[in-house]
Motif scaffolding. Structure first.
Motif, mmCIF file in Angstrom:
data_model
loop_
_atom_site.group_PDB
_atom_site.id
_atom_site.type_symbol
_atom_site.label_atom_id
_atom_site.label_comp_id
_atom_site.label_asym_id
_atom_site.label_seq_id
_atom_site.Cartn_x
_atom_site.Cartn_y
_atom_site.Cartn_z
ATOM 1 N N LEU A 55 0.833 -1.212 0.000
ATOM 2 C CA LEU A 55 0.000 0.000 0.000
ATOM 3 C C LEU A 55 0.861 1.252 0.000
ATOM 4 C CD1 LEU A 55 -2.909 -0.947 2.469
ATOM 5 C CD2 LEU A 55 -2.994 -0.767 -0.014
ATOM 6 N N ASN A 56 1.976 1.211 0.721
ATOM 7 C CA ASN A 56 2.861 2.387 0.750
ATOM 8 C C ASN A 56 3.352 2.746 -0.646
ATOM 9 O OD1 ASN A 56 3.005 3.457 3.332
ATOM 10 N ND2 ASN A 56 4.362 1.822 4.049
ATOM 11 N N ARG A 57 3.738 1.724 -1.408
ATOM 12 C CA ARG A 57 4.216 1.987 -2.768
ATOM 13 C C ARG A 57 3.086 2.441 -3.674
ATOM 14 N NH1 ARG A 57 7.340 -2.869 -2.072
ATOM 15 N NH2 ARG A 57 5.783 -3.993 -3.321
ATOM 16 N N ALA A 58 1.911 1.824 -3.555
ATOM 17 C CA ALA A 58 0.787 2.169 -4.420
ATOM 18 C C ALA A 58 0.256 3.567 -4.141
ATOM 19 C CB ALA A 58 -0.335 1.142 -4.256
ATOM 20 N N LEU A 59 0.361 4.020 -2.889
ATOM 21 C CA LEU A 59 -0.206 5.318 -2.513
ATOM 22 C C LEU A 59 0.881 6.361 -2.250
ATOM 23 C CD1 LEU A 59 -2.872 3.943 0.023
ATOM 24 C CD2 LEU A 59 -3.216 4.467 -2.404
ATOM 25 N N SER A 60 2.076 6.130 -2.738
ATOM 26 C CA SER A 60 3.199 7.024 -2.436
ATOM 27 C C SER A 60 3.007 8.431 -2.996
ATOM 28 C CB SER A 60 4.503 6.421 -2.977
ATOM 29 O OG SER A 60 4.402 6.212 -4.383
ATOM 30 N N ASN A 61 2.244 8.578 -4.069
ATOM 31 C CA ASN A 61 2.061 9.889 -4.693
ATOM 32 C C ASN A 61 0.977 10.728 -4.032
ATOM 33 O OD1 ASN A 61 4.026 9.306 -6.617
ATOM 34 N ND2 ASN A 61 2.542 8.305 -7.989
ATOM 35 N N LEU A 62 0.243 10.163 -3.082
ATOM 36 C CA LEU A 62 -0.861 10.880 -2.433
ATOM 37 C C LEU A 62 -0.367 11.606 -1.196
ATOM 38 C CD1 LEU A 62 -3.674 8.152 -2.631
ATOM 39 C CD2 LEU A 62 -3.313 10.088 -4.178
ATOM 40 N N SER A 63 -1.112 12.611 -0.806
ATOM 41 C CA SER A 63 -0.812 13.319 0.432
ATOM 42 C C SER A 63 -1.141 12.402 1.611
ATOM 43 C CB SER A 63 -1.631 14.608 0.524
ATOM 44 O OG SER A 63 -3.021 14.316 0.585
ATOM 45 N N SER A 64 -0.620 12.739 2.786
ATOM 46 C CA SER A 64 -0.838 11.892 3.960
ATOM 47 C C SER A 64 -2.325 11.773 4.295
ATOM 48 C CB SER A 64 -0.079 12.464 5.158
ATOM 49 O OG SER A 64 -0.509 13.793 5.433
ATOM 50 N N ARG A 65 -3.086 12.847 4.033
ATOM 51 C CA ARG A 65 -4.525 12.837 4.333
ATOM 52 C C ARG A 65 -5.242 11.815 3.471
ATOM 53 N NH1 ARG A 65 -9.058 16.164 2.571
ATOM 54 N NH2 ARG A 65 -10.616 16.337 4.250
ATOM 55 N N TRP A 66 -4.996 11.860 2.167
ATOM 56 C CA TRP A 66 -5.671 10.935 1.255
ATOM 57 C C TRP A 66 -5.084 9.532 1.360
ATOM 58 C CZ3 TRP A 66 -10.109 11.334 -1.194
ATOM 59 C CH2 TRP A 66 -10.663 12.607 -1.379
ATOM 60 N N LYS A 67 -3.815 9.438 1.678
ATOM 61 C CA LYS A 67 -3.219 8.115 1.873
ATOM 62 C C LYS A 67 -3.895 7.414 3.048
ATOM 63 C CE LYS A 67 1.096 5.808 3.079
ATOM 64 N NZ LYS A 67 2.526 5.981 3.419
#
Length: 445
Positions: A55-67
């Motif tokens: 999940l960290n790799r898949a959501l790396s481009n998102l801000s912490s809020r949306w992650k």
């Protein structure tokens, strides 16, 4: 300058009363410095990012809020899917899951206490905590076995003996733990040991007692187990969704991220959800029938003739609402009316279980009870509201739904002496004859 020198000379000498109090503290095995060092607990270890690497790799481009939003959403769907699976597996699996959740919640709370005070090496603390958990579970589950498996208990000689002396055995087990605690008391640790003794017992009250009520609700019918739990889950999700997209006004200082928008939106969404879920489940016997143990097949059965609570009835709609929706009557199950009370409690009072947990975590400067579920914290973080809900459902059933249980009365009747059984039989027969339900025979006259 002379005055400062004189003061510096006088300060090392403590007043007589200070020396006396210090001497008393030493007699008790605890000096003033020891007391001060134990006044404030050691800070627990800081939490780490437990999000799976995928999940960290898949959501790396998102801000912490949306992650965080996506992590919580994905894990929530996974937990809901797991919830459906255990419901499908039946009541026995549900009871085992409740037991596992109870043990894990107890472990998380006790571990916090152990981590905070680990430097003092309290003797037997962990051993006694788990021993008391065993004692309390033995007492509660022994009572349940006697109530719901009476025929099986009476059929097996060892179980009959254990059932007869169950409370005495339970008290003896607890008394053994109590004596072990007294023997474990050590100088310089008295106050802290009694503090942790109270910690353990409050944890038992919160976790074990209320998880036992969850199982009692399950025996009344799976609908009394599934609907309340689902309402709490729905309120948690919908309050988070409304708060995430529309939240502006803080709700309570204990939980700064909670907002009035999320609280109100979660309430209305939960009430509607409770009505719909209750309507669907009320039509299936496997959900509405009490869970009973079949001695012939040695398995649980959920087959019965549904009570009036789960039969469609027609209700007149108030005139004010008629003018809005244009309906005069509506057909619904009586249980749906009760579901409004359940969903209202889950939305308005249930969150206070979460606020209570937030206050507890803030007191010890921790973010979550554990790192069991990525994005959600520990098991206790997910069940802080569920335990409060379980207590309410049990009280609600006892107050408004359940009357005297005929099977339990028969169980108690069969344990009496023959002369007592005969006396009750004659009394009941005379009562029914006077009411005209039975016809008096010649022998009776």
């Amino acid at each position: 300058m002379t005055e400062l020198r004189q003061r510096a000379v006088r300060e090392p000498d403590s007043p007589p009363e200070d020396k006396e109090s210090e001497l008393e503290a030493k007699v008790d095995g605890e000096t003033a410095s020891d007391s001060e060092s134990r006044a404030e607990p050691a800070p627990p270890p800081t939490s780490v990012d437990d999000t799976p690497e995928v999940l960290n790799r898949a959501l790396s481009n998102l801000s912490s809020r949306w992650k965080n939003w996506w992590v919580r959403g994905i894990l929530s769907l996974a937990m809901i899917a797991f919830f459906f699976i255990i419901i499908y597996l039946g009541p026995m699996v549900l009871m085992m899951i409740v037991m596992c959740v109870q043990i894990k919640c107890f472990h998380e709370i006790i571990t916090i206490g152990y981590n905070v005070y680990h430097s003092y090496d309290l003797p037997w603390f962990r051993t006694l905590s788990w021993y008391f958990l065993l004692c309390v579970n033995y007492f509660f589950y022994g009572e349940t076995v006697t109530d719901y498996f009476f025929t099986l208990v009476q059929r097996e000689e060892p179980l009959r003996i254990l059932s007869k002396y169950h409370r005495f055995i339970s008290f003896t087990l607890y008394l053994t733990g109590f004596c072990m605690f007294v023997l474990s008391l050590v100088k310089k640790h008295y106050r802290l040991q009694f503090y942790m003794f109270g910690w353990t017992h409050v944890t038992l009250l919160i976790v074990v007692t209320q998880s036992h009520l969850v199982i009692h609700n399950l025996f009344e019918g799976m609908i009394w187990f599934i609907v309340p739990i689902s309402c709490v889950i729905c309120n948690d999700i919908m309050a988070y969704m409304f708060g995430f997209f529309f939240g502006r006004t803080p709700l309570i200082k204990l939980s700064p991220k909670k907002t009035w928008e999320g609280f109100i939106g979660g309430f209305f969404a939960t009430v509607v959800f409770g009505l719909l879920l209750s309507y669907v489940m009320s039509g299936y016997r496997c959900f509405v029938c009490p869970v009973e143990y079949n001695n012939d097949t040695n398995s649980f059965t959920v087959d019965c003739e549904p009570s009036d609570l789960f039969r469609l009835q027609e209700y007149n709609i108030p005139g004010v609402i008629q003018s809005v929706i244009g309906w005069k009557t509506v057909r619904m199950y009586p249980f749906q009316i009760h579901s409004i009370a359940l969903s209202t409690f889950a939305s308005l009072i249930g969150p206070f279980g979460g606020f209570f947990a937030s206050g507890f975590k803030r007191a010890f400067k921790i973010k979550d009870f554990a790192n069991t579920i990525p994005g959600h914290g520990g098991i206790m973080d997910r069940f802080d509201c569920q335990y409060l809900m379980a207590t309410f459902v049990n009280v609600y059933i006892a107050s408004f739904i359940r009357g005297p249980n005929p099977s339990k009365l028969i169980q108690q009747f069969l344990t009496l002496r023959p002369d007592q059984q005969l006396h009750i039989f004659n009394t009941l027969k005379s009562h029914l004859t006077d009411k005209g339900i039975l016809t008096a025979t010649t022998e009776d006259e």
